[in-house]
Design an enzyme around this catalytic site. Structure first.
Site, PDB file in Angstrom:
ATOM      1  N   LYS A   1       0.859  -1.195   0.000  1.00  0.00           N
ATOM      2  CA  LYS A   1       0.000   0.000   0.000  1.00  0.00           C
ATOM      3  C   LYS A   1       0.889   1.237   0.000  1.00  0.00           C
ATOM      4  O   LYS A   1       1.454   1.622   1.015  1.00  0.00           O
ATOM      5  CB  LYS A   1      -0.908   0.035   1.230  1.00  0.00           C
ATOM      6  CG  LYS A   1      -2.000   1.077   1.035  1.00  0.00           C
ATOM      7  CD  LYS A   1      -2.509   1.701   2.297  1.00  0.00           C
ATOM      8  CE  LYS A   1      -1.742   2.883   2.776  1.00  0.00           C
ATOM      9  NZ  LYS A   1      -1.672   4.043   1.845  1.00  0.00           N
TER      10      LYS A   1
ATOM     11  N   GLU B   1       9.667   1.065  10.642  1.00  0.00           N
ATOM     12  CA  GLU B   1      10.746   2.008  10.293  1.00  0.00           C
ATOM     13  C   GLU B   1      10.138   3.389  10.399  1.00  0.00           C
ATOM     14  O   GLU B   1       9.334   3.778   9.553  1.00  0.00           O
ATOM     15  CB  GLU B   1      11.225   1.760   8.858  1.00  0.00           C
ATOM     16  CG  GLU B   1      11.847   0.401   8.610  1.00  0.00           C
ATOM     17  CD  GLU B   1      13.193   0.237   9.286  1.00  0.00           C
ATOM     18  OE1 GLU B   1      13.746   1.222   9.815  1.00  0.00           O
ATOM     19  OE2 GLU B   1      13.683  -0.902   9.307  1.00  0.00           O
TER      20      GLU B   1
ATOM     21  N   CYS C   1      13.937  10.268   6.503  1.00  0.00           N
ATOM     22  CA  CYS C   1      13.930   9.834   7.907  1.00  0.00           C
ATOM     23  C   CYS C   1      15.324   9.920   8.523  1.00  0.00           C
ATOM     24  O   CYS C   1      15.469  10.051   9.726  1.00  0.00           O
ATOM     25  CB  CYS C   1      13.400   8.415   7.998  1.00  0.00           C
ATOM     26  SG  CYS C   1      14.213   7.298   6.869  1.00  0.00           S
TER      27      CYS C   1
ATOM     28  N   GLU D   1      10.627  16.016  14.546  1.00  0.00           N
ATOM     29  CA  GLU D   1      11.011  15.763  13.158  1.00  0.00           C
ATOM     30  C   GLU D   1      10.330  16.797  12.262  1.00  0.00           C
ATOM     31  O   GLU D   1       9.105  16.899  12.251  1.00  0.00           O
ATOM     32  CB  GLU D   1      10.566  14.355  12.748  1.00  0.00           C
ATOM     33  CG  GLU D   1      11.022  13.981  11.364  1.00  0.00           C
ATOM     34  CD  GLU D   1      10.622  12.566  10.971  1.00  0.00           C
ATOM     35  OE1 GLU D   1       9.475  12.173  11.232  1.00  0.00           O
ATOM     36  OE2 GLU D   1      11.463  11.861  10.400  1.00  0.00           O
TER      37      GLU D   1
HETATM   38  P1  NAD Z   1       2.698   8.488   7.435  1.00  0.00           P
HETATM   39  O1  NAD Z   1       2.926   7.766   8.719  1.00  0.00           O
HETATM   40  O2  NAD Z   1       1.720   9.607   7.432  1.00  0.00           O
HETATM   41  O3  NAD Z   1       2.179   7.469   6.325  1.00  0.00           O
HETATM   42  C1  NAD Z   1       2.924   6.318   5.974  1.00  0.00           C
HETATM   43  C2  NAD Z   1       1.978   5.309   5.336  1.00  0.00           C
HETATM   44  O4  NAD Z   1       1.027   4.881   6.315  1.00  0.00           O
HETATM   45  C3  NAD Z   1       1.164   5.848   4.161  1.00  0.00           C
HETATM   46  O5  NAD Z   1       1.035   4.828   3.188  1.00  0.00           O
HETATM   47  C4  NAD Z   1      -0.177   6.147   4.785  1.00  0.00           C
HETATM   48  O6  NAD Z   1      -1.256   6.099   3.881  1.00  0.00           O
HETATM   49  C5  NAD Z   1      -0.280   5.010   5.795  1.00  0.00           C
HETATM   50  N1  NAD Z   1      -1.188   5.270   6.915  1.00  0.00           N
HETATM   51  C6  NAD Z   1      -1.618   6.485   7.396  1.00  0.00           C
HETATM   52  N2  NAD Z   1      -2.444   6.281   8.436  1.00  0.00           N
HETATM   53  C7  NAD Z   1      -2.548   4.951   8.624  1.00  0.00           C
HETATM   54  C8  NAD Z   1      -3.231   4.127   9.566  1.00  0.00           C
HETATM   55  N3  NAD Z   1      -3.995   4.672  10.503  1.00  0.00           N
HETATM   56  N4  NAD Z   1      -3.074   2.793   9.493  1.00  0.00           N
HETATM   57  C9  NAD Z   1      -2.292   2.236   8.548  1.00  0.00           C
HETATM   58  N5  NAD Z   1      -1.612   2.960   7.620  1.00  0.00           N
HETATM   59  C10 NAD Z   1      -1.750   4.291   7.664  1.00  0.00           C
HETATM   60  O7  NAD Z   1       4.117   8.934   6.930  1.00  0.00           O
HETATM   61  P2  NAD Z   1       4.482   9.788   5.634  1.00  0.00           P
HETATM   62  O8  NAD Z   1       4.066  11.196   5.896  1.00  0.00           O
HETATM   63  O9  NAD Z   1       4.023   9.109   4.390  1.00  0.00           O
HETATM   64  O10 NAD Z   1       6.093   9.658   5.647  1.00  0.00           O
HETATM   65  C11 NAD Z   1       6.871  10.427   6.454  1.00  0.00           C
HETATM   66  C12 NAD Z   1       7.289   9.672   7.712  1.00  0.00           C
HETATM   67  O11 NAD Z   1       7.899   8.444   7.367  1.00  0.00           O
HETATM   68  C13 NAD Z   1       8.352  10.434   8.500  1.00  0.00           C
HETATM   69  O12 NAD Z   1       8.066  10.369   9.883  1.00  0.00           O
HETATM   70  C14 NAD Z   1       9.631   9.656   8.205  1.00  0.00           C
HETATM   71  O13 NAD Z   1      10.634   9.773   9.165  1.00  0.00           O
HETATM   72  C15 NAD Z   1       9.124   8.277   8.074  1.00  0.00           C
HETATM   73  N6  NAD Z   1      10.065   7.460   7.305  1.00  0.00           N
HETATM   74  C16 NAD Z   1      10.832   6.529   7.960  1.00  0.00           C
HETATM   75  C17 NAD Z   1      11.758   5.765   7.250  1.00  0.00           C
HETATM   76  C18 NAD Z   1      12.613   4.728   7.934  1.00  0.00           C
HETATM   77  O14 NAD Z   1      13.104   3.854   7.246  1.00  0.00           O
HETATM   78  N7  NAD Z   1      12.809   4.788   9.245  1.00  0.00           N
HETATM   79  C19 NAD Z   1      11.897   5.948   5.874  1.00  0.00           C
HETATM   80  C20 NAD Z   1      11.117   6.900   5.246  1.00  0.00           C
HETATM   81  C21 NAD Z   1      10.198   7.647   5.972  1.00  0.00           C
END
Ligand code: NAD
Length: 463
Positions: free
Chosen positions: A155, A230, A264, A365
């Site tokens: 997804k 992650e 991240c 962040e």
């Molecule tokens: P997000 O948490 O808003 O969304 C990530 C994914 O989760 C999306 O596909 C979103 O649709 C889905 N999602 C949202 N709400 C959900 C729920 N209630 N249940 C299940 N899935 C749900 O994050 P984002 O804004 O897309 O990405 C940015 C974040 O990702 C930052 O905090 C960043 O640090 C983190 N990130 C971490 C890594 C790592 O490897 N540690 C890598 C890249 C990004």
């Protein structure tokens, strides 16, 4: 019920695609197809599975430029970065193709018989992907999941689905059977939550924010799913006065402003020893001026726009309310880069210095091109500041003293550290967080462990 989402190019603000958005019923149907495909995929002979994955990697290589352009158009990242990331996708698939028949069990010396272990596939893996590295992070989960005999449903973030969808088509073209790797585009609150709770999903491999990770973990607990998380970071780039200061300063922008700071691993706190603080800031200003922002399809550009107008607003809020509680108030930029005029969600690379460690912009962040530069006195002070965060993803240590580099590398609580470098990610080495940056490891051979269960079998040799 399907609706449609409009995918927007963040550098031009033009609509570039209309994609159907799936709901719970479609998510369930996708899961059902995946379960159906599972037994046959698991039964594919290891060498054949590896061959199919290599063909998939070759498809990615053949379509590399198309995928890179798609990623840049959707995310706004510089084309040079998209090309590198697509190159990494192929490398990830080759790496895990090579691991299929090398992920061996053990025989264990025991009394009364022979004891052996098997790595069993989990079954169906749901991968939930953020918008900042859509194709790269998809491959980090697809590679080890397929290699260990699982099927996978991906997804992507609703705003950046294009490369995941194309990747699934290329997998089919490579001969990977229908249902083994599928993509379902939908809202996190609808499809994401359904996958996290679905009784037939064995594991959720989640990358995203700490806040959503917490919710995913809690929903997955209902069926005791395997979970890897992650999550976010607030990584420290620690620069001692015995470092090659020019090298450290020149490397700083790439360490925090790459992908517009929407990374991240962004080293969004730079800790600099007080004795060289001013000298470092002068060098950093030159490096920031060389960090060009503009049209991401231009291969000489270092940084594109923010992913959406709404996200740019969030980033701006970290300056407008940079100090946070108590007291509150905005923070001043010590230095700012420049951005193009006209359409696009631009935000300039911004240096806040000297920043205070307790300010909101130095603790949360930001996920944008804003860096807090904070002075420290000695090694103990640097360690205290670096670890004064709930996060623990990456970080850097710049020094010419080898013993100090090793002491700091052991002392900083983060899953990925680099010395005299800001590089965090390699296909061959494990990647993941400590503390609230998550758990489980992606990449390297370590990733195979979280896509399989160890089964122990004892065979009696008595009687
Ligand atoms: P997000 O948490 O808003 O969304 C990530 C994914 O989760 C999306 O596909 C979103 O649709 C889905 N999602 C949202 N709400 C959900 C729920 N209630 N249940 C299940 N899935 C749900 O994050 P984002 O804004 O897309 O990405 C940015 C974040 O990702 C930052 O905090 C960043 O640090 C983190 N990130 C971490 C890594 C790592 O490897 N540690 C890598 C890249 C990004």
């Amino acid at each position: 019920m399907s609706t449609v989402t409009t995918v927007v190019n963040p550098a031009t603000e033009a609509a570039i695609a209309e994609i159907p958005v799936q709901g719970v019923d479609e998510a369930d149907a996708t899961v059902a197809r995946s379960l159906e495909a599972g037994p046959a995929w698991r039964a594919v002979a290891p060498a054949d599975r590896a061959r199919l994955m290599r063909r998939f990697a070759a498809q990615v290589e053949e379509h590399a430029e198309e995928l890179a352009q798609l990623e840049t158009g959707n995310v706004g990242k510089p084309i040079s970065e998209s090309r590198d990331e697509v190159g990494m996708v192929a490398e990830v698939l080759y790496f895990y193709a090579g691991a299929v028949d090398k992920h061996r069990g053990a025989t264990v010396p025991v009394a009364g018989g022979v004891d052996m272990t098997f790595h069993e596939p989990l079954g169906l893996v749901a991968a939930i992907i953020p918008w900042n590295f859509p194709i790269a992070i998809t491959s980090w989960k697809v590679g080890p999941a397929l290699a260990t005999g699982n099927t996978i449903v991906v997804k992507p973030a609703e705003i950046t689905p294009l490369t995941a969808l194309r990747l699934a088509e290329l997998a089919l073209d490579a001969g990977i059977p229908e249902g083994v790797f599928q993509v379902v585009v939908g809202k996190g609150s609808v499809v994401g939550t359904r996958l996290a709770e679905h009784p037939d999903v064995a594991k959720v491999a989640f990358t995203g924010s700490t806040e959503v990770g917490r919710e995913v973990m809690s929903r997955a607990s209902g069926t005791i799913k395997r979970v890897t998380l992650e999550l976010g970071g607030k990584s420290a780039n620690i620069i001692f006065d015995d470092a090659d200061l020019e090298r450290a300063a020149t490397a700083t922008p790439a360490g925090v402003f790459a992908n517009g700071g929407q990374d991240c691993c962004a080293r969004s706190r730079v800790l600099v020893q007080r004795t060289v603080f001013e000298e470092y800031l002068a060098l950093l200003a030159d490096a920031v001026d060389a960090w060009t922002v503009g049209d991401p399809t231009d291969s000489s550009i270092k940084m594109g726009p923010m992913v959406t107008a709404a996200h740019r607003q969030v980033v701006a809020g970290f300056l407008a309310d940079g100090m946070g509680e108590p007291g509150g108030g905005p923070v001043e930029a010590a230095h700012r880069g420049s951005v193009p005029d006209g359409p696009g969600f631009w935000f300039p690379p911004t240096v806040v210095a000297p920043a205070r460690a307790e300010w909101r912009m130095a603790r949360e962040e930001i996920f944008g091109p804003v860096v807090a530069v904070i002075p420290f006195d000695d090694e103990e002070d640097a360690e205290r500041l670096a670890n004064d965060t709930p996060f623990g993803l990456s970080g850097s240590i710049w020094t010419r003293d080898g013993a100090r580099a090793l002491r700091m590398a052991r002392a900083v609580q983060a899953g990925n550290l680099s010395v005299n470098s800001n590089s965090s990610v390699r296909v061959q080495t494990s990647f993941g967080g400590m503390k609230q940056s998550g758990f489980g490891r992606e990449l390297g051979l370590e990733a195979l462990e979280s896509y399989s269960d160890v089964k122990n079998v004892f065979v009696s040799t008595e009687g």
